[in-house]
Design a protein around this motif. Sequence first.
Motif: not given
Lengths: 555, 103
Positions: A149-172
């Motif tokens: 997810i880090r690699q996919w989201s880093t500099d992802h062109p669609e998600f650089q100027f969103m309406g607000r921030k977006f926080k993702i968490a993971v757990s196994g």
Amino acid sequence: MYQYNDFDAAFLAERNRQFRGQVNRRISGALTEDEFKPLRLMNGLYLQLHAYMLRVAIPYGTLSSAQMDKLALLAEKWDKGYGHFTTRQNIQYNWPKLADVPDMLDALAEVNLHAIQTSGNTIRNVTADHFAGAAADELVDPRPIAELIRQWSTDHPEFQFMGRKFKIAVSGAENDRAVLKAHDLAVRMVKNDAGEIGYQVLVGGGLGRTPMIGKVLSDFVSKEDLLPYIEATVSVWNQIGRRDNKYKARIKTTVHEHGIDDIRARVEERFALVKKTFGGYDQVLLKEIEEHFAAPAFRNAPTTEFDSAYDANPAFRSWADTNLSDHRAPGYAIVTISIKKHGDTPGDATADQMRVMADLARQYGHDELRISHEQNVILPHVHKSDLPAIYAALRDADLHTANIGLVSDIIACPGMDYCALATARSIPVAQQIATRFDELKLEHDIGHLQIKISGCINACGHHHVGHIGILGLDRAGVENYQITLGGDATFDAAIGQRAGPGFAYDEIVPAIERLVLGYLELRTDASETFLAAYKRLGMAPFKAYLYPEAQANAA
Amino acid sequence: MPRAFTPKVITANALLEGDVIYLTAQDTWTRDLSEAALLTDEADAQLRLLDAAKQVDLVVGVYLADAVAGENGPEPTHFREEFRRTGPSNYFHGKQELSPSSV
Ligand code: SF4
């Protein structure tokens, strides 16, 4: 641990080169602050009350000893000798000079660290269970998917100027240690009836001005579908999320306004389109990433040193009882190092302390460290026979406080002492509460109790999900503290209820003391935690301890 | 009725260090609130604010902060400005470690 490949290293070097140029142009006056601000924020550089602040991501809270050593170097060379670990598994430096920041970023890049997307309306640093890869209750290590997810989201062109921030968490793991339900999106690894591993996806959680508990978007997304499913979700929100009002722009409001079923239908529809564009490369990448996270070679050895120290040394025993957690490998333990010595600033570690922790990880801990959202440092893989030596080294560095999960293990955001958005201080309140309960020598008797303090409504200190939450406000030019009770940061997540009128700065610590001492009277016995007692009794009896005058007046 | 103008100082953060600065009567910048110009005329304050904000290669985030005349120059009226002129309360860092006079 994930090691950068040539592509990652080149990407980061280029990004740092660009930022160095931008800083130079700002200093020369070629860029105005309005032009520069979005650029510096994209690289984690804030301007706070007294100075700039650099926020460095610690992806999913995992660090190697070399990385921890580098964090120490930054603290010493370019800051005031310490760093502040935050509730988002970042580290913040409170005193960098603008001209030094490019050098700081280059130094970080040497150990695969960066400050990209630690600010701005992008997908932020992905957080994870701080016991990931080690916990006894874990199904699968969630960090490979977090790295993907880090690699996919880093500099992802669609998600650089969103309406607000977006926080993702993971757990196994079975127990939620990552506050999954307080995130815009959360991924929880699960097993379906056929025995396959997949992911439950939650969406629409968040704290801040309008706290909301995350809802289940899908109960089971297969491994191959996860990334396109997340992309579809962020994409749907990026399209229909509100941009007219920044307080209503987060996905929690979108989910609230449209309803989870409508969002789910839109995500499914979008997913059908997005999925085709993935072509399976993400799974090839995930396979590679998984190899980086292979479990260390655990050793099979007796634990006699541990057992004899446990019997002989009461201080060691107390620390072991409080700061160790169950590891999945026999003979091993997870060590939580408290960086919340009574009276100190929660989450701060000096450069020397960082080096001690790095050395311990190198010598005894398979080279791994973790940072928890609770602002402590973890040695995830320690053989029990090494614990007496580790304890002795921690004691020498003043890192041996035995208070994990107790009343002085307080989350506190920087508040008005540093943060430009603050409405009141949080740090001194935390310091005074911890000091007071240390004086009372009641901490271990009180048992599990989470106090969480924020210095403004943005809730970086997670006060809504504290068993006792404290929110610092500015009431007519004076600091004022509101108390909430009954919040819960686990998978049974709950938002705390406001107890009543706020308390002045010099009243808040005595109020907390009355409240906690009151709990000792109210509980059935020592096995009933503060939260359990609150759930059984409700607000009224606790309120009576907080507002004794009101009680007296009513009588 | 518009609210009466209360005295102000012009404050900002320095571009390079990021630390808190104030505008003096001579239109230079000082790190010490007591050396700031206390502005009592609204029109004058607004004009000087505009001029100060133009110095983009020196300062960031210029604004007017309420202040009152004290024995040794202007003093803050709000606790936020008190922290800005002093430093954080958990460490002896920031202005307090540099200039004991501003504590
Ligand atoms: S909660 Fe408010 S005061 Fe605390 S760090 Fe976040 S924005 Fe700053």
